[in-house]
Scaffold this active site. Structure first.
Site, PDB file in Angstrom:
ATOM      1  N   GLN A 180       0.817  -1.220   0.000  1.00  0.00           N
ATOM      2  CA  GLN A 180       0.000   0.000   0.000  1.00  0.00           C
ATOM      3  C   GLN A 180       0.848   1.267   0.000  1.00  0.00           C
ATOM      4  OE1 GLN A 180      -3.163   0.059  -0.495  1.00  0.00           O
ATOM      5  NE2 GLN A 180      -3.747  -2.044  -0.081  1.00  0.00           N
ATOM      6  N   CYS A 326     -18.900  -9.683   5.483  1.00  0.00           N
ATOM      7  CA  CYS A 326     -20.229 -10.291   5.654  1.00  0.00           C
ATOM      8  C   CYS A 326     -20.145 -11.760   5.289  1.00  0.00           C
ATOM      9  CB  CYS A 326     -21.244  -9.579   4.773  1.00  0.00           C
ATOM     10  SG  CYS A 326     -22.934 -10.164   5.013  1.00  0.00           S
TER      11      CYS A 326
END
Length: 399
Positions: A180, A326
């Site tokens: 990153q 999720c």
């Protein structure tokens, strides 16, 4: 209305100049760089130029310290295996609790197999590394330390240069996942004690499926991909020449633009954060007090689940991601949010906005307006008590 892409920590759009640089290596320059005939020469030269460009981006003066891989995950895995092999008499590793799964999953697997003992260093509530626990874990038993340069979910920066010095003091190899950070933070690896560093092309407007591992001269690499003698016998298999060329072009573009691009992204990010905190009560920015990447903001809103916010933003044409995964109908906080330990973040998750050099003022305006409206709608739908307040527990105001 044009879509708004604010998920650049997941991947970036390939720069058109990168595509143009790659195309000849998918058509006329198709030779295998390991072949002896003339068709191989353009491919070899393309790879040499790319290696030089990636080396320049991270500040090494030796292009042969750059090993091309399939991406950040392979680079992370190779670095850890190399670190363990470098010290056969040592069987401990030190990692942070917020490392990428490419590090944590391998460490967990090797520990379960009895091949090492892992010291997983916690982070403080600000998301910063617990430096006291880090120093306490270092000993002559440690073979390798792996600490990420910048966290992919929060953007929080670790002081890897100082951490590397402390690791070297006990004789351990030091690896950093800079996937990153590269192209968003200045990197001058030759001025550090870093031994191994992972990079990935698609985080800086290059193609997917190609990355690199910086291997400091003198470190004996332990390959995890065996076969031919490609990459100076450090990684078998015919090279992904178009991908490597694209990586090199992306690195060449990113270097000179870094200062201006990061200043612009930081200004846009700060405007996004101040606007959201001004419009949404009981909102907070994870790691707001810590040093962070200039392009990343993780926002938590009490009484508004991040997964629902991200889904509704997507319907508005605004792409973001969340700090919650999720699974099977239940929302579980990511390992990063669990490690930070903020109750409201663990309950509701975080919406991650990650900008790029292509992000503009209109994108920020769209995100500000849509996010505030969506959070308001979600809170209006929340179950209420007899007193008319949400039944969810609330933290004090964060803004």
């Amino acid at each position: 209305m044009k879509p708004v892409y604010l998920d650049n920590n997941a991947t970036t759009r390939v720069d058109p100049e990168v595509v143009s640089a790659m195309l000849p290596y998918l058509t006329e320059h198709f030779g295998n760089p390991s072949s002896a005939h003339g068709f191989a020469a353009p491919s070899r030269q393309g790879m040499k130029t790319a290696r030089d460009n990636v080396a320049a981006l991270v500040g090494t003066g030796f292009a042969d310290e750059i090993l091309f891989t399939s991406g950040g995950t392979e680079s992370d895995n190779t670095a850890l295996i190399t670190g363990l092999a470098a010290h056969p008499g040592r069987d401990e590793v030190v990692v942070s609790a917020v490392e990428h799964p490419a590090v944590l999953a391998l460490v967990k697997r090797l520990e379960a197999a009895g091949r090492l003992k892992a010291h997983v260093i916690p982070v403080l509530s600000c998301g910063c590394l617990d430096r006291e626990r880090y120093r306490a874990a270092l000993s002559p038993r440690v073979a390798v330390v792996s600490m990420m340069w910048a966290n992919n979910e929060t953007g929080i920066l670790f002081p890897v240069e100082a951490l590397a010095e402390e690791a070297k003091a006990v004789g351990a190899l030091f690896h950093t996942d800079a996937v990153q950070a590269a192209g968003r933070e200045p990197i001058d690896v030759k001025r550090t004690a870093i031994d191994l560093m992972s990079l990935s092309a698609h985080k800086l407007h290059g193609p997917k499926g190609v990355g690199a591992l910086y291997v400091r001269r003198g470190v004996k690499l332990e390959p995890i991909v065996h076969g031919g003698r490609q990459e100076r016998a450090r990684r078998g298999g015919t090279e992904n020449v178009p991908g490597v060329v694209g990586f090199g072009k992306a690195a060449k573009i990113a270097g000179p633009r870094l200062r201006g691009d990061t200043a612009r992204m930081r200004a846009l990010r700060d405007r996004l954060e101040s606007g959201l905190l001004g419009r949404i009560r009981n909102a907070m920015v994870l790691g707001a007090s810590a040093e962070r990447l200039p392009n990343t903001s993780a926002i938590v809103c009490a009484d508004a689940e991040a997964e629902a916010v991200a889904t509704m933003l997507g319907r508005e044409g605004i792409a973001v991601s969340t700090g919650a995964a999720c699974s099977a109908g239940s929302h579980e906080p990511s390992h990063v949010l669990k490690a930070i330990g903020t109750p409201v973040a663990a309950e509701f998750g975080a919406v991650r906005f990650s900008l790029s050099r292509e992000t503009d003022d209109d994108d920020i305006d769209r995100a500000l307006t849509a996010m505030a409206e969506i959070v308001a709608r979600l809170r209006d739908r929340a179950p209420c008590t007899a007193e008319g307040r949400s039944s969810r527990p609330r933290e004090a105001a964060y803004a």
